[in-house]
Write a protein that holds these residues in place. Structure first.
Motif, PDB file in Angstrom:
ATOM      1  N   UNK A 146       0.841  -1.191   0.000  1.00  0.00           N
ATOM      2  CA  UNK A 146       0.000   0.000   0.000  1.00  0.00           C
ATOM      3  C   UNK A 146       0.879   1.246   0.000  1.00  0.00           C
ATOM      4  N   UNK A 147       0.451   2.273  -0.725  1.00  0.00           N
ATOM      5  CA  UNK A 147       1.138   3.564  -0.693  1.00  0.00           C
ATOM      6  C   UNK A 147       0.141   4.663  -0.386  1.00  0.00           C
TER       7      UNK A 147
ATOM      8  N   UNK B 159      12.138  -0.258  -7.591  1.00  0.00           N
ATOM      9  CA  UNK B 159      11.346  -1.333  -6.988  1.00  0.00           C
ATOM     10  C   UNK B 159      11.303  -1.234  -5.467  1.00  0.00           C
ATOM     11  N   UNK B 160      10.148  -1.559  -4.913  1.00  0.00           N
ATOM     12  CA  UNK B 160       9.914  -1.531  -3.465  1.00  0.00           C
ATOM     13  C   UNK B 160      10.163  -0.157  -2.857  1.00  0.00           C
TER      14      UNK B 160
ATOM     15  N   UNK C 238       5.290   3.532   1.941  1.00  0.00           N
ATOM     16  CA  UNK C 238       5.018   2.235   1.334  1.00  0.00           C
ATOM     17  C   UNK C 238       4.953   1.214   2.455  1.00  0.00           C
ATOM     18  N   UNK C 239       4.088   0.199   2.298  1.00  0.00           N
ATOM     19  CA  UNK C 239       4.021  -0.878   3.286  1.00  0.00           C
ATOM     20  C   UNK C 239       4.576  -2.158   2.674  1.00  0.00           C
ATOM     21  N   UNK C 240       4.676  -3.168   3.508  1.00  0.00           N
ATOM     22  CA  UNK C 240       4.983  -4.496   3.017  1.00  0.00           C
ATOM     23  C   UNK C 240       3.724  -5.161   2.499  1.00  0.00           C
TER      24      UNK C 240
ATOM     25  N   UNK D  50       7.340  -0.124  -7.803  1.00  0.00           N
ATOM     26  CA  UNK D  50       7.687   1.256  -8.156  1.00  0.00           C
ATOM     27  C   UNK D  50       6.533   2.168  -7.752  1.00  0.00           C
ATOM     28  N   UNK D  51       6.877   3.283  -7.138  1.00  0.00           N
ATOM     29  CA  UNK D  51       5.890   4.181  -6.556  1.00  0.00           C
ATOM     30  C   UNK D  51       5.968   5.537  -7.259  1.00  0.00           C
TER      31      UNK D  51
END
Length: 384
Positions: A95-96, A159-160, A110-112, A139-140
């Protein structure tokens, strides 16, 4: 003269695929209220292909995540402050959004997987940032203030959520990124040079190169809200209505090359908010007339459906739906108002298609597919 089995199968599968897409616009539907985290309102902002939904409830303005198919609303953490806001989710349940920090600023997070844990993504040198979308690589994209908080720029991460990169602008002072697909193509809006006007933009893979999508015509604004895996972009563009004398919004869509902005064909004063990988679009319909209210639409297979007029929606007492996202199973999320709800605030909803019984044209397509398959198999038997 043998036709390969693969070709026979392809004809049959193609018929079923086309059937499933066209049927969604004519489907029976179910609508579910997702709860409020104990307060008087909630909004849903994104959904993944498992039906996990994220958004906000007003138990101290906290972000939430649900389980599959919208079941169970759970709090997300904060970055040390009093509230958090969830805007995007990928198929791993990462989740972002943005959250207030203990210093009182808000930062992108960002979450896991499945919303577990929360990591601060930092900023582009300023005090503030917010994340709006995440792809399946992690990617956010979002927006951040630059040094001195003098302007806000769109960003992309690796990534992440690792490493925040400034995407720049279309020549103006600010830009915001609203969505990213699995190729790393980013869409959003940016001010253009020497103007207060903002235009929708799209980038290449991994955020490289910002291209102006322009407008549906005239000197006005446009915004790109979402992009699917094929590169189709949706959003809205301003239009001048000669009859009313007002500028209004009109939903647009592009082709799969992320170019060629065209009118989606919805009524005047509409905006497209979300698109899935099958080209199905959801958005909003507004009007300047008195007591016309607000509604939402589904565009599927060239059919535009007013979601507020669906029988289960009306029967349950939902009004003024705002549809913001659609997943690859045709599930739609957003918020609306539910009759006799305590406090009278908006409620997050999940609208799901039920397609157990094919429409007459669906039967026809299935019969055509079966007929072709039977003919080809008989022909093959005679030739062998």
């Amino acid at each position: 003269m043998k036709l390969p089995k693969l070709k026979c199968t392809a004809i049959f599968v193609a018929g079923i695929f086309a059937t499933s897409i066209s049927a969604i616009a004519r489907a029976d539907w179910s609508i579910t209220g997702l709860g409020t985290l104990g307060g008087t309102y909630s909004v849903a902002r994104a959904i993944n292909d498992s039906g996990q939904v994220v958004g906000n409830g007003n138990g101290s303005d906290h972000a939430f995540i649900t389980g599959a198919n919208g079941v169970g609303m759970n709090y997300l953490d904060t970055l040390g402050g009093t509230g958090s806001y969830a805007s995007g989710i990928n198929n791993s349940g990462q989740v972002v959004g943005h959250s207030f920090t203990s210093a009182g600023n808000y930062h992108a997070f960002i979450t896991g997987s499945n919303g577990v844990g929360m990591t601060d993504l930092g900023t582009l040198g300023g005090n503030y940032s917010a994340a709006y979308s995440i792809n399946n690589l992690g990617q956010v994209v979002g927006v951040s203030s630059i040094a001195g908080d003098a302007a806000y720029h769109a960003f992309i991460t690796g990534p992440n959520g690792v490493g925040m990169i400034d995407l720049g602008t279309l020549g103006g002072d600010y830009s915001t990124a609203y969505s990213i697909n699995d190729s790393g193509q980013v869409v959003g809006a940016s001010s253009i040079a020497d103007s207060a006007i903002q235009h929708a933009f799209v980038t290449g893979a991994n955020g490289v190169g910002m291209a102006d999508l322009s407008t549906l015509g005239g000197t006005t604004n446009s915004i790109a809200w979402d992009i699917n895996s094929s590169g189709q972009v949706v959003g809205f563009s301003g239009l001048y209505d000669d009859y009313s004398g007002y500028y209004s919004a009109q939903a647009f869509i592009t082709d799969t090359s992320s170019s060629g902005v065209v009118d989606l064909g919805t009524p005047i004063n509409s905006h497209a908010n979300g698109i899935n990988d099958f080209g199905q679009v959801v958005g909003g319909l507004n009007s300047f007339c008195d007591n016309c209210g607000h509604s939402s639409f589904l565009y599927s297979d060239n059919i535009i459906t007013d979601l507020s007029l669906l029988a289960p929606v009306v029967a349950a007492g939902w009004t003024e739906l705002s549809a913001v996202a659609i997943n690859n199973h045709g599930q739609i999320v957003g918020w609306g108002f539910l009759k006799d709800s305590p406090g009278g605030g908006s409620r997050a909803f999940l609208l799901s298609p039920i397609t157990a019984v094919p429409e007459p044209e669906s039967y026809a397509m299935l019969l055509i597919g079966l007929g072709l398959l039977s003919f080809l198999l008989r022909r093959r038997k005679k030739l062998t």
